[in-house]
Write a protein that holds these residues in place. Sequence first.
Motif, PDB file in Angstrom:
ATOM      1  N   ILE A 211      15.284  24.807   0.801  1.00 39.40           N
ATOM      2  CA  ILE A 211      15.677  23.542   0.185  1.00 39.40           C
ATOM      3  C   ILE A 211      16.813  23.829  -0.807  1.00 39.40           C
TER       4      ILE A 211
ATOM      5  N   ASP B  48      20.689  11.551   2.901  1.00 37.69           N
ATOM      6  CA  ASP B  48      20.263  11.646   4.298  1.00 37.69           C
ATOM      7  C   ASP B  48      19.886  13.075   4.649  1.00 37.69           C
ATOM      8  N   PRO B  49      18.826  13.242   5.483  1.00 39.30           N
ATOM      9  CA  PRO B  49      18.425  14.595   5.866  1.00 39.30           C
ATOM     10  C   PRO B  49      19.552  15.387   6.536  1.00 39.30           C
ATOM     11  N   TYR B  50      20.468  14.687   7.242  1.00 38.56           N
ATOM     12  CA  TYR B  50      21.505  15.432   7.974  1.00 38.56           C
ATOM     13  C   TYR B  50      22.466  16.173   7.043  1.00 38.56           C
TER      14      TYR B  50
ATOM     15  N   ARG C 158      21.594  18.269   4.925  1.00 38.43           N
ATOM     16  CA  ARG C 158      21.117  19.660   4.923  1.00 38.43           C
ATOM     17  C   ARG C 158      21.739  20.437   6.084  1.00 38.43           C
TER      18      ARG C 158
ATOM     19  N   THR D 232       7.042  10.949  11.157  1.00 40.55           N
ATOM     20  CA  THR D 232       7.852  10.522  10.013  1.00 40.55           C
ATOM     21  C   THR D 232       8.054   9.002  10.082  1.00 40.55           C
TER      22      THR D 232
ATOM     23  N   ALA E 103      13.152  17.561  11.511  1.00 44.62           N
ATOM     24  CA  ALA E 103      12.889  17.675  10.068  1.00 44.62           C
ATOM     25  C   ALA E 103      12.051  18.880   9.687  1.00 44.62           C
TER      26      ALA E 103
ATOM     27  N   TRP F 132      14.795  22.443   9.831  1.00 45.35           N
ATOM     28  CA  TRP F 132      16.107  22.719   9.236  1.00 45.35           C
ATOM     29  C   TRP F 132      16.023  23.639   8.025  1.00 45.35           C
ATOM     30  N   ASN F 133      14.871  23.634   7.351  1.00 49.08           N
ATOM     31  CA  ASN F 133      14.790  24.422   6.124  1.00 49.08           C
ATOM     32  C   ASN F 133      14.295  25.845   6.343  1.00 49.08           C
TER      33      ASN F 133
ATOM     34  N   LEU G 221      17.789  14.807  -2.637  1.00 57.95           N
ATOM     35  CA  LEU G 221      17.988  15.419  -1.320  1.00 57.95           C
ATOM     36  C   LEU G 221      16.844  16.389  -1.034  1.00 57.95           C
TER      37      LEU G 221
ATOM     38  N   CYS H 127      13.705  14.461  -0.206  1.00 60.92           N
ATOM     39  CA  CYS H 127      13.757  13.860   1.137  1.00 60.92           C
ATOM     40  C   CYS H 127      13.467  14.928   2.199  1.00 60.92           C
ATOM     41  N   LEU H 128      13.914  16.162   1.931  1.00 60.00           N
ATOM     42  CA  LEU H 128      13.734  17.216   2.941  1.00 60.00           C
ATOM     43  C   LEU H 128      12.296  17.711   3.028  1.00 60.00           C
TER      44      LEU H 128
END
Length: 338
Positions: free
Chosen positions: A18, A54-56, A58, A158, A248, A251-252, A321, A324-325
């Motif tokens: 994150i 927005d998640p994008y 990231r 989600t 989702a 990505w992290n 952000l 949200c992630l």
Amino acid sequence: MSPTPNPTILFVSNPQGIPVPGEDLIHRPDITIDIDNEPLNGGVLTKTVALGIDPYMRRRMQFEYKPNTPVLGCGIGVVLRSENPKFRVGDHILGRSYPFAQYAVLSEATEPLRVLKNETGLPWTAYLGVLGLAGETAWVGYKAHAEAKKGETIYVSTGAGTVGSVVCQAAKAEGLRVIASTGSESKVEFLKEIGVDVAFNYKKQDVGTVLKENGGVDIYWDNVGGKALETVMGCMNKYGRIVICGFASQWNVPPTEWHGNKSLVLALVKNVTIKGFLSHDTIAKYGDFDFEAEVTKLVKEGKLNVREEASDKLEDAMKMLGDCLVGANEGKGVIVFS
Ligand SMILES: NC(=O)c1ccc[n+]([C@@H]2O[C@H](COP(=O)([O-])OP(=O)(O)OC[C@H]3O[C@@H](n4cnc5c(N)ncnc54)[C@H](OP(=O)(O)O)[C@@H]3O)[C@@H](O)[C@H]2O)c1
């Protein structure tokens, strides 16, 4: 004229997980801009009205952002100066690579820009959420790829996010049975409020058990990927469809640790279709299914509800952000400038 403060969120480094405020992203209130003389090079100078979390963003950190440049995302600004005849002083403009700053120089040479008319008088932030990228993704993705039939069961992961909640409500309106999951009790309550038939907290209840108890799934709207996708594949009914919209859960973590799906054979034996999509490619191929007109009408009539979480402090964008992630957000994050 003397320089005007132009507080900005800068991207410093690609986060390992994150993004950490103050390390990977920093708030720089000391940056200034000369509003009257800043070169526009055929573009426009805007004063920011609102920015979307927005998640994008990231994912863009992994592939697009350059160190020590402003974070980019969906934003709306009002034009102060223009060297492009398409955009007039006073117009509200939407960009999807909008710098997270109080003032911005935008150019069609680097990104498509759109004048927002907003004749129905909705809050500008609607154009960052339900009438923005997330709402558009849900609307066109569902209409183009779900092949939904009345009476079928759809499961939306989600479900309480902007994309998820628009899909849930579009499916309910077409007579589907909707199962949706989310990660907190307050979001489960929201899912019930918007008419979801089976709403549950995936952190407390096993996804596979809930889906099997409810007779399996004809359509899976996948916002998360990873282990959940593997689990849901085991609950798909014959001739089901899986629409892959997001990632989702992955990505992290580094790509080397992404979950390997061992359920693919079930797509074979159950005749399941798996379709991934990006909204802009879907619109290019199938059109936008009258997205703006239809969704504006539904929002105005109170038939389409999404949750929003607003702050008037630019620096909050960094924490929002991260929230949200990991799902610590309570709704679509927006920064609103006074
Ligand atoms: N295909 C496209 O063209 C396109 C375009 C826009 C967006 N998207 C994707 O659509 C999805 C939804 O977007 P949105 O804008 O509406 O944002 P969103 O639903 O608010 O997305 C973030 C949510 O993901 C959930 N989440 C985070 N980590 C998770 C994990 N490890 N496992 C499961 N869920 C997790 C959290 O919700 P919970 O509290 O419910 O866990 C969090 O609130 C995102 O994946 C986004 O990347 C795709």
